[in-house]
Structure formats: C-alpha cells, structure tokens
Design a protein around this motif. Sequence first.
Motif, PDB file in Angstrom:
ATOM      1  N   ILE A  54       1.001  -1.140   0.033  1.00  0.00           N
ATOM      2  CA  ILE A  54      -0.071   0.080   0.221  1.00  0.00           C
ATOM      3  C   ILE A  54       0.794   1.174   0.009  1.00  0.00           C
ATOM      4  N   ARG A  55       0.834   1.857  -1.043  1.00  0.00           N
ATOM      5  CA  ARG A  55       1.550   3.272  -0.991  1.00  0.00           C
ATOM      6  C   ARG A  55       0.540   4.406  -0.950  1.00  0.00           C
ATOM      7  N   PHE A  56       1.220   5.517  -0.380  1.00  0.00           N
ATOM      8  CA  PHE A  56       0.332   6.532  -0.111  1.00  0.00           C
ATOM      9  C   PHE A  56       1.340   7.791   0.017  1.00  0.00           C
ATOM     10  N   SER A  57       1.141   8.842  -0.611  1.00  0.00           N
ATOM     11  CA  SER A  57       1.844  10.102  -0.701  1.00  0.00           C
ATOM     12  C   SER A  57       0.984  11.154  -0.029  1.00  0.00           C
ATOM     13  N   ASN A  98      -2.393 -11.616   5.457  1.00  0.00           N
ATOM     14  CA  ASN A  98      -1.129 -11.609   5.104  1.00  0.00           C
ATOM     15  C   ASN A  98      -0.623 -10.742   5.550  1.00  0.00           C
ATOM     16  N   LYS A  99       0.881 -10.568   5.302  1.00  0.00           N
ATOM     17  CA  LYS A  99       1.570  -9.238   5.691  1.00  0.00           C
ATOM     18  C   LYS A  99       1.245  -8.239   4.558  1.00  0.00           C
ATOM     19  N   TYR A 100       1.457  -6.810   5.136  1.00  0.00           N
ATOM     20  CA  TYR A 100       1.118  -5.983   4.230  1.00  0.00           C
ATOM     21  C   TYR A 100       2.228  -4.904   4.433  1.00  0.00           C
ATOM     22  N   PHE A 101       2.796  -4.219   3.398  1.00  0.00           N
ATOM     23  CA  PHE A 101       3.729  -3.387   3.397  1.00  0.00           C
ATOM     24  C   PHE A 101       3.247  -1.847   3.151  1.00  0.00           C
ATOM     25  N   LEU A 102       3.185  -1.017   3.990  1.00  0.00           N
ATOM     26  CA  LEU A 102       2.966   0.465   4.033  1.00  0.00           C
ATOM     27  C   LEU A 102       3.847   1.218   3.749  1.00  0.00           C
ATOM     28  N   LEU A 103       3.835   1.760   2.562  1.00  0.00           N
ATOM     29  CA  LEU A 103       5.092   2.854   2.005  1.00  0.00           C
ATOM     30  C   LEU A 103       4.335   4.177   1.987  1.00  0.00           C
ATOM     31  N   LEU A 104       4.532   4.787   3.077  1.00  0.00           N
ATOM     32  CA  LEU A 104       3.943   6.299   3.235  1.00  0.00           C
ATOM     33  C   LEU A 104       5.205   7.225   2.997  1.00  0.00           C
ATOM     34  N   ASP A 105       4.864   8.252   2.026  1.00  0.00           N
ATOM     35  CA  ASP A 105       5.739   9.362   1.790  1.00  0.00           C
ATOM     36  C   ASP A 105       5.096  10.632   2.270  1.00  0.00           C
ATOM     37  N   ARG A 123       0.111  -4.012  15.125  1.00  0.00           N
ATOM     38  CA  ARG A 123      -0.435  -5.148  14.406  1.00  0.00           C
ATOM     39  C   ARG A 123       0.738  -5.678  13.780  1.00  0.00           C
ATOM     40  N   LYS A 124       0.928  -7.153  13.756  1.00  0.00           N
ATOM     41  CA  LYS A 124       2.280  -7.696  13.527  1.00  0.00           C
ATOM     42  C   LYS A 124       2.137  -7.906  11.856  1.00  0.00           C
ATOM     43  N   GLN A 125       0.949  -7.781  11.444  1.00  0.00           N
ATOM     44  CA  GLN A 125       0.710  -7.922  10.118  1.00  0.00           C
ATOM     45  C   GLN A 125       1.458  -6.760   9.009  1.00  0.00           C
ATOM     46  N   PHE A 126       1.930  -5.692   9.495  1.00  0.00           N
ATOM     47  CA  PHE A 126       2.360  -4.602   8.903  1.00  0.00           C
ATOM     48  C   PHE A 126       3.674  -4.369   8.813  1.00  0.00           C
TER      49      PHE A 126
END
Length: 137
Positions: A54-57, A98-105, A123-126
């Motif tokens: 999940i990418r968010f700027s 499942n594991k989620y990757f948060l890419l926050l700009d 939450r260990k999911q992230f």
Amino acid sequence: MIKRDEYLNKLINRIGNDSIKIITGIKRVGKSYLINEILYEYLLTNVTDEKHIIRFSFDSAIDLEKIDEDLVEIQVEKRKVNYKKFIKHINSLIVDENKYFLLLDEVQLLDHFEFVLNGYLSRKQFEIFVTGSNSKF
C-alpha cells in the motif's frame, strides 16, 4: 534509473525487525523515489504481490482524493491530513491476514501520524516504511 543498492539493502535487512523504517533527509534527495520505486519494485519481484503493498503520498493530490481530502484546501487552511479518513482508507484495503507493506511518503503531513503508525505497528501484519523531510519531521 539510479540504483541505490546500499540504501535498498539497508531497508531489506530491516524487514521483520518490528520497527518503523524511517527515511529522512533534505528535499529532493530521492527519499520518495527510494520507497515508491526502488523498494516497491524489490517487494513486487521478491516478496509479495501488488495488493499487499500500500503506497500513499501525503503531498499527492491524487492520493489525497482517495480519502476525500483536497491538497489545495489543506494548504490554504494550513492543516494536516485527517487521520480518520486515512485509517478508513487503509483498513478498506486490508482483505486478508497476510503481511502488508505500508509505504508512506511525507508522513509528517498526516495529523497525529505518530499514533497512527504505532497503531499499525502494534499489528504484526504490517511492515511500515515512511519518508519525511528533516525540516518538518
């Protein structure tokens, strides 16, 4: 594409360390490019699929529109992005365990970002990767 293998490897080596990975620096040095292009491509190729990244700027009019925020209004009103709208959006994208990757700009533009990030970190999911400019972080 300018390869940034040293920085990418530092991020890769910290996956799974139960910490927020923070990339800071002065403007225009490539922080956003590092997480939104280089790290994103690595994750897609080697770790997970697109729906689990999940990418968010927070300085993107297009991303802000996804949460019913307006970049111009935010700047004119001299306020930060509404954290409740952001959380609602992120939660709507979580479809499994499942594991989620948060890419926050430019995460410092989110109101109460520290609490929001700590909430997801608990939450260990992230896996959380964020950028922020030194002058505002």
